[in-house]
Design a protein around this motif. Sequence first.
Motif, PDB file in Angstrom:
ATOM      1  N   SER A   1      39.653 111.417  87.987  1.00 44.51           N
ATOM      2  CA  SER A   1      38.239 111.559  88.332  1.00 44.51           C
ATOM      3  C   SER A   1      38.031 111.085  89.764  1.00 44.51           C
ATOM      4  O   SER A   1      38.601 110.067  90.170  1.00 44.51           O
ATOM      5  CB  SER A   1      37.380 110.677  87.418  1.00 44.51           C
ATOM      6  OG  SER A   1      37.513 111.038  86.072  1.00 44.51           O
ATOM      7  N   ASN A   2      37.222 111.808  90.515  1.00 46.24           N
ATOM      8  CA  ASN A   2      36.815 111.356  91.844  1.00 46.24           C
ATOM      9  C   ASN A   2      37.995 110.981  92.737  1.00 46.24           C
ATOM     10  O   ASN A   2      37.939 110.002  93.477  1.00 46.24           O
ATOM     11  CB  ASN A   2      35.841 110.173  91.738  1.00 46.24           C
ATOM     12  CG  ASN A   2      34.800 110.374  90.662  1.00 46.24           C
ATOM     13  OD1 ASN A   2      34.209 111.433  90.539  1.00 46.24           O
ATOM     14  ND2 ASN A   2      34.588 109.367  89.841  1.00 46.24           N
TER      15      ASN A   2
ATOM     16  N   ASN B   1      35.603 105.750  92.838  1.00 42.17           N
ATOM     17  CA  ASN B   1      36.600 106.562  93.530  1.00 42.17           C
ATOM     18  C   ASN B   1      38.006 106.132  93.152  1.00 42.17           C
ATOM     19  O   ASN B   1      38.262 104.953  92.917  1.00 42.17           O
ATOM     20  CB  ASN B   1      36.411 106.465  95.046  1.00 42.17           C
ATOM     21  CG  ASN B   1      35.139 107.150  95.495  1.00 42.17           C
ATOM     22  OD1 ASN B   1      34.692 108.123  94.897  1.00 42.17           O
ATOM     23  ND2 ASN B   1      34.544 106.648  96.554  1.00 42.17           N
TER      24      ASN B   1
ATOM     25  N   MET C   1      40.286 110.567  95.738  1.00 43.52           N
ATOM     26  CA  MET C   1      39.966 110.538  97.160  1.00 43.52           C
ATOM     27  C   MET C   1      41.180 110.915  98.009  1.00 43.52           C
ATOM     28  O   MET C   1      41.135 111.866  98.763  1.00 43.52           O
ATOM     29  CB  MET C   1      39.461 109.144  97.565  1.00 43.52           C
ATOM     30  CG  MET C   1      38.172 108.742  96.860  1.00 43.52           C
ATOM     31  SD  MET C   1      36.815 109.906  97.107  1.00 43.52           S
ATOM     32  CE  MET C   1      36.432 109.617  98.804  1.00 43.52           C
TER      33      MET C   1
ATOM     34  N   GLU D   1      30.687 108.702  88.296  1.00 48.30           N
ATOM     35  CA  GLU D   1      30.801 109.400  89.578  1.00 48.30           C
ATOM     36  C   GLU D   1      30.960 108.478  90.773  1.00 48.30           C
ATOM     37  O   GLU D   1      31.488 108.880  91.803  1.00 48.30           O
ATOM     38  CB  GLU D   1      29.581 110.297  89.794  1.00 48.30           C
ATOM     39  CG  GLU D   1      29.601 111.530  88.933  1.00 48.30           C
ATOM     40  CD  GLU D   1      28.435 112.460  89.234  1.00 48.30           C
ATOM     41  OE1 GLU D   1      27.819 112.336  90.320  1.00 48.30           O
ATOM     42  OE2 GLU D   1      28.148 113.310  88.397  1.00 48.30           O
ATOM     43  N   ASP D   2      30.534 107.216  90.654  1.00 45.52           N
ATOM     44  CA  ASP D   2      30.618 106.305  91.797  1.00 45.52           C
ATOM     45  C   ASP D   2      31.939 105.530  91.861  1.00 45.52           C
ATOM     46  O   ASP D   2      32.117 104.670  92.713  1.00 45.52           O
ATOM     47  CB  ASP D   2      29.445 105.328  91.796  1.00 45.52           C
ATOM     48  CG  ASP D   2      29.473 104.353  90.620  1.00 45.52           C
ATOM     49  OD1 ASP D   2      30.081 104.673  89.578  1.00 45.52           O
ATOM     50  OD2 ASP D   2      28.886 103.264  90.739  1.00 45.52           O
TER      51      ASP D   2
END
Length: 157
Positions: free
Chosen positions: A144-145, A108, A147, A105-106
């Motif tokens: 994923s994630n 980006n 931005m 999750e961390d």
Amino acid sequence: MSIQKVRAYFKERGIADRIREFDVSSATVELAAAAVGVEGARIAKSLSFKVEDSPIIVVAAGDAKVDNGKYKAQFHTKAKMLTHEEAHDLIGHDVGGVCPFALPEDVNVYLDVSLKRFETVYPAAGSSNSAIELTCGELEQYSSNFMEWVDVCKAWE
């Protein structure tokens, strides 16, 4: 293994059957282009960096190179790529199979505009002998994630 994580990630999204695995390495742009059978520019290479001690991935066209000035303007720091060990530990994929899918999750993900000139592109799928064909819209949707789209590369125009 990383490709299993990506396969499970894509299975949840109904596209796991689109992953292609090769009998040869696809760990570099040149090798991936030969394995897939397309020009190298259509390989979506995932570059892993550190920004303020957090890992990020920038996905760019195979013929694009990071422009240090554009990168610094976007991320407010110098481009510092992760080591092989950091990529493995922080991204969860080994170099050669780094991709924007099934990430912690961390981590980006940013997509470079160099990809937008193609109808479809081929990012890795978690191993050094895999790829998946996606439109740019699908790449954005499945990363994923995700931005934002960025303009941090040169030499592709």
